[in-house]
Scaffold this motif. Structure first.
Motif, PDB file in Angstrom:
ATOM      1  N   THR A 161       0.838  -1.208   0.000  1.00  0.00           N
ATOM      2  CA  THR A 161       0.000   0.000   0.000  1.00  0.00           C
ATOM      3  C   THR A 161       0.865   1.246   0.000  1.00  0.00           C
ATOM      4  OG1 THR A 161      -1.863  -1.072   1.116  1.00  0.00           O
ATOM      5  CG2 THR A 161      -1.686   1.314   1.350  1.00  0.00           C
ATOM      6  N   TYR A 162       1.924   1.229   0.790  1.00  0.00           N
ATOM      7  CA  TYR A 162       2.796   2.410   0.856  1.00  0.00           C
ATOM      8  C   TYR A 162       3.396   2.753  -0.510  1.00  0.00           C
ATOM      9  CZ  TYR A 162       6.802   5.359   1.723  1.00  0.00           C
ATOM     10  OH  TYR A 162       7.711   6.376   1.653  1.00  0.00           O
ATOM     11  N   MET A 163       3.843   1.746  -1.262  1.00  0.00           N
ATOM     12  CA  MET A 163       4.436   2.034  -2.569  1.00  0.00           C
ATOM     13  C   MET A 163       3.421   2.654  -3.517  1.00  0.00           C
ATOM     14  SD  MET A 163       7.248  -0.921  -3.465  1.00  0.00           S
ATOM     15  CE  MET A 163       6.370  -2.348  -2.819  1.00  0.00           C
ATOM     16  N   ILE A 164       2.167   2.198  -3.446  1.00  0.00           N
ATOM     17  CA  ILE A 164       1.133   2.817  -4.277  1.00  0.00           C
ATOM     18  C   ILE A 164       0.932   4.272  -3.865  1.00  0.00           C
ATOM     19  CG2 ILE A 164      -1.314   2.784  -4.884  1.00  0.00           C
ATOM     20  CD1 ILE A 164      -1.242  -0.265  -4.572  1.00  0.00           C
ATOM     21  N   LEU A 165       0.844   4.518  -2.571  1.00  0.00           N
ATOM     22  CA  LEU A 165       0.669   5.888  -2.086  1.00  0.00           C
ATOM     23  C   LEU A 165       1.833   6.775  -2.523  1.00  0.00           C
ATOM     24  CD1 LEU A 165      -0.552   5.085   1.548  1.00  0.00           C
ATOM     25  CD2 LEU A 165      -1.945   5.979  -0.340  1.00  0.00           C
ATOM     26  N   ASP A 166       3.041   6.242  -2.472  1.00  0.00           N
ATOM     27  CA  ASP A 166       4.197   7.041  -2.871  1.00  0.00           C
ATOM     28  C   ASP A 166       4.208   7.278  -4.378  1.00  0.00           C
ATOM     29  OD1 ASP A 166       6.716   8.341  -1.949  1.00  0.00           O
ATOM     30  OD2 ASP A 166       7.600   6.932  -3.382  1.00  0.00           O
ATOM     31  N   HIS A 167       3.764   6.300  -5.160  1.00  0.00           N
ATOM     32  CA  HIS A 167       3.689   6.505  -6.612  1.00  0.00           C
ATOM     33  C   HIS A 167       2.629   7.546  -6.971  1.00  0.00           C
ATOM     34  CE1 HIS A 167       6.465   3.221  -7.213  1.00  0.00           C
ATOM     35  NE2 HIS A 167       6.393   3.373  -8.519  1.00  0.00           N
ATOM     36  N   ILE A 168       1.565   7.618  -6.189  1.00  0.00           N
ATOM     37  CA  ILE A 168       0.584   8.692  -6.404  1.00  0.00           C
ATOM     38  C   ILE A 168       1.259  10.045  -6.206  1.00  0.00           C
ATOM     39  CG2 ILE A 168      -1.531   9.749  -5.517  1.00  0.00           C
ATOM     40  CD1 ILE A 168      -2.470   6.898  -4.786  1.00  0.00           C
ATOM     41  N   GLU A 169       2.109  10.135  -5.198  1.00  0.00           N
ATOM     42  CA  GLU A 169       2.823  11.388  -4.941  1.00  0.00           C
ATOM     43  C   GLU A 169       3.832  11.682  -6.053  1.00  0.00           C
ATOM     44  OE1 GLU A 169       3.761  14.946  -3.379  1.00  0.00           O
ATOM     45  OE2 GLU A 169       2.088  13.625  -2.837  1.00  0.00           O
ATOM     46  N   ILE A 170       4.528  10.662  -6.540  1.00  0.00           N
ATOM     47  CA  ILE A 170       5.469  10.865  -7.648  1.00  0.00           C
ATOM     48  C   ILE A 170       4.726  11.390  -8.873  1.00  0.00           C
ATOM     49  CG2 ILE A 170       7.079   9.746  -9.234  1.00  0.00           C
ATOM     50  CD1 ILE A 170       7.651   7.680  -7.050  1.00  0.00           C
ATOM     51  N   ALA A 171       3.588  10.766  -9.183  1.00  0.00           N
ATOM     52  CA  ALA A 171       2.794  11.201 -10.339  1.00  0.00           C
ATOM     53  C   ALA A 171       2.318  12.630 -10.150  1.00  0.00           C
ATOM     54  CB  ALA A 171       1.608  10.259 -10.535  1.00  0.00           C
ATOM     55  N   ARG A 172       1.887  12.956  -8.929  1.00  0.00           N
ATOM     56  CA  ARG A 172       1.420  14.325  -8.654  1.00  0.00           C
ATOM     57  C   ARG A 172       2.542  15.334  -8.888  1.00  0.00           C
ATOM     58  NH1 ARG A 172      -2.893  15.103  -5.476  1.00  0.00           N
ATOM     59  NH2 ARG A 172      -2.453  13.222  -4.265  1.00  0.00           N
ATOM     60  N   GLU A 173       3.729  15.009  -8.395  1.00  0.00           N
ATOM     61  CA  GLU A 173       4.880  15.904  -8.564  1.00  0.00           C
ATOM     62  C   GLU A 173       5.246  16.080 -10.032  1.00  0.00           C
ATOM     63  OE1 GLU A 173       7.851  13.980  -6.267  1.00  0.00           O
ATOM     64  OE2 GLU A 173       7.027  14.592  -4.324  1.00  0.00           O
ATOM     65  N   ALA A 174       5.062  15.023 -10.828  1.00  0.00           N
ATOM     66  CA  ALA A 174       5.420  15.061 -12.251  1.00  0.00           C
ATOM     67  C   ALA A 174       4.295  15.598 -13.131  1.00  0.00           C
ATOM     68  CB  ALA A 174       5.821  13.664 -12.718  1.00  0.00           C
ATOM     69  N   GLY A 175       3.132  15.888 -12.542  1.00  0.00           N
ATOM     70  CA  GLY A 175       2.008  16.383 -13.329  1.00  0.00           C
ATOM     71  C   GLY A 175       1.348  15.313 -14.174  1.00  0.00           C
ATOM     72  N   LEU A 176       1.457  14.048 -13.741  1.00  0.00           N
ATOM     73  CA  LEU A 176       0.848  12.933 -14.471  1.00  0.00           C
ATOM     74  C   LEU A 176      -0.485  12.565 -13.814  1.00  0.00           C
ATOM     75  CD1 LEU A 176       4.056  10.759 -14.945  1.00  0.00           C
ATOM     76  CD2 LEU A 176       2.870  12.089 -16.710  1.00  0.00           C
ATOM     77  N   PRO A 177      -1.540  12.367 -14.606  1.00  0.00           N
ATOM     78  CA  PRO A 177      -2.877  12.216 -14.019  1.00  0.00           C
ATOM     79  C   PRO A 177      -3.215  10.850 -13.440  1.00  0.00           C
ATOM     80  CG  PRO A 177      -3.030  12.245 -16.417  1.00  0.00           C
ATOM     81  CD  PRO A 177      -1.605  12.559 -16.072  1.00  0.00           C
ATOM     82  N   TYR A 178      -2.471   9.785 -13.795  1.00  0.00           N
ATOM     83  CA  TYR A 178      -2.896   8.451 -13.372  1.00  0.00           C
ATOM     84  C   TYR A 178      -1.742   7.604 -12.833  1.00  0.00           C
ATOM     85  CZ  TYR A 178      -7.024   9.633 -16.137  1.00  0.00           C
ATOM     86  OH  TYR A 178      -8.129  10.270 -16.650  1.00  0.00           O
ATOM     87  N   VAL A 179      -2.107   6.659 -11.973  1.00  0.00           N
ATOM     88  CA  VAL A 179      -1.206   5.582 -11.550  1.00  0.00           C
ATOM     89  C   VAL A 179      -1.904   4.275 -11.896  1.00  0.00           C
ATOM     90  CG1 VAL A 179      -0.084   4.406  -9.624  1.00  0.00           C
ATOM     91  CG2 VAL A 179      -0.139   6.910  -9.696  1.00  0.00           C
ATOM     92  N   TYR A 180      -1.306   3.489 -12.796  1.00  0.00           N
ATOM     93  CA  TYR A 180      -1.878   2.227 -13.254  1.00  0.00           C
ATOM     94  C   TYR A 180      -1.418   1.098 -12.327  1.00  0.00           C
ATOM     95  CZ  TYR A 180      -3.286   4.516 -17.603  1.00  0.00           C
ATOM     96  OH  TYR A 180      -3.880   5.348 -18.542  1.00  0.00           O
ATOM     97  N   LEU A 181      -2.388   0.287 -11.844  1.00  0.00           N
ATOM     98  CA  LEU A 181      -2.111  -0.724 -10.830  1.00  0.00           C
ATOM     99  C   LEU A 181      -2.126  -2.153 -11.352  1.00  0.00           C
ATOM    100  CD1 LEU A 181      -4.285   0.590  -7.846  1.00  0.00           C
ATOM    101  CD2 LEU A 181      -1.885   1.100  -8.375  1.00  0.00           C
ATOM    102  N   GLY A 182      -2.424  -2.374 -12.610  1.00  0.00           N
ATOM    103  CA  GLY A 182      -2.603  -3.738 -13.084  1.00  0.00           C
ATOM    104  C   GLY A 182      -4.075  -4.099 -13.057  1.00  0.00           C
ATOM    105  N   TYR A 183      -4.381  -5.355 -12.751  1.00  0.00           N
ATOM    106  CA  TYR A 183      -5.763  -5.811 -12.861  1.00  0.00           C
ATOM    107  C   TYR A 183      -6.440  -5.942 -11.502  1.00  0.00           C
ATOM    108  CZ  TYR A 183      -4.594  -6.511 -17.674  1.00  0.00           C
ATOM    109  OH  TYR A 183      -4.192  -6.282 -18.963  1.00  0.00           O
ATOM    110  N   TRP A 184      -7.702  -5.527 -11.470  1.00  0.00           N
ATOM    111  CA  TRP A 184      -8.565  -5.769 -10.325  1.00  0.00           C
ATOM    112  C   TRP A 184      -9.542  -6.866 -10.718  1.00  0.00           C
ATOM    113  CZ3 TRP A 184     -13.996  -4.708  -9.763  1.00  0.00           C
ATOM    114  CH2 TRP A 184     -14.470  -5.006  -8.480  1.00  0.00           C
TER     115      TRP A 184
END
Length: 274
Positions: A189-212
């Motif tokens: 969960t932490y890595m997903i949360l941190d990738h959301i922050e990385i995307a936010r910093e880079a101005g990227l709108p999405y974080v793709y997680l694979g399949y649900w």
């Protein structure tokens, strides 16, 4: 004689094999090669249509029994952490992030083996040796990064790793692994949360997680993220109640292969399109 790759990608289907997510079902994948000068453009385009990358292949579930597997992504603008996720961030405040080029190390492989033996000992990757691991990390025809998390309170001990692709509209978390002996830290969960922050910093709108996959306990954690979207019926829609997706287990929910391929939107891969 000079040979050139065909401009239009060629799509193939794998033979059915046991589904890793739902008992008693068979999985089948639609896939195409990811190669040549247009690899990045093709990856960007097909990722928006529910495909995922594995080394130099793009694939999407195409099962005959159901259409339960749905590509999932988080809309960064619509995400807000829950109380539990805020606690996860606080518990991991001692971790430092380091993003590097996709290069495999012995330290990564040792962590990978420990993770597999604890969490996925019977999985399809259980027998992966160091050379196959290196191929998974390094064989990428697109812009990829290895994001490492080290513990500054324990001599920069490697704690978690994520292989991440950089798309034109977001970050795709290709594969992640971490110390299995630290369950309280909720490192996945932490890595997903941190990738959301990385995307936010880079101005990227999405974080793709694979399949649900509705009905799969392994995939349930993805539904806990606010702003989650799933690719269903040829478009991205906001996640609703997970119970609303049970109809996708019906065998008539999958279109014929020819129809699936015909409905894939391809980018302009001609020299002028580049």
């Amino acid at each position: 004689m000079r040979h050139t790759l065909p401009l239009a990608p060629q799509f193939y289907v794998t033979a059915p094999q046991p589904c890793p997510y739902l008992d008693g079902r068979l999985e089948r994948k639609l896939f195409t090669a990811l190669q040549g000068e247009s690899a990045e453009k093709l990856n960007d385009s097909l990722s928006k249509q529910g495909f995922r990358r594995s080394q130099n292949v793009l694939y999407r579930p195409s099962c005959t029994d159901c259409a339960a597997c749905m590509s999932a992504r988080i809309s960064v603008a619509d995400f807000a952490p829950s109380r539990s996720q805020k606690r996860t961030l606080r518990r991991n405040a001692h971790l430092d992030r380091r993003a590097t080029s996709p290069w495999a190390t012995d330290e990564q492989y040792d962590l990978f083996r420990s993770y597999l033996e604890s969490r996925h000992a019977e999985g399809g990757m259980a027998d992966m040796d160091v050379f196959e691991f290196a191929a998974m990390i390094e064989e990428t025809p697109i812009r990829s990064r290895v994001v490492e998390y080290t513990d500054r309170e324990a001599d920069d001990d490697l704690t978690a790793v994520c292989l991440t692709d950089v798309l034109d509209d977001g970050l795709s978390m290709v594969y992640s692994f971490y110390k299995p002996e630290l369950p309280r830290q909720s490192l996945g969960t932490y890595m997903i949360l941190d990738h959301i922050e990385i995307a936010r910093e880079a101005g990227l709108p999405y974080v793709y997680l694979g399949y649900w996959v509705p009905g799969s306990p392994k995939m349930g954690y993805k539904a806990k993220f606010a702003g989650l979207e799933v690719y269903r019926g040829g478009r991205w829609t906001r996640m609703r109640n997970p119970q609303d997706y049970d109809a996708d287990h019906h065998p008539l929910s999958t279109d014929p292969i020819a129809e699936q391929v015909a409905n894939i939107s391809l980018p302009d891969l001609s020299p002028r399109g580049r």
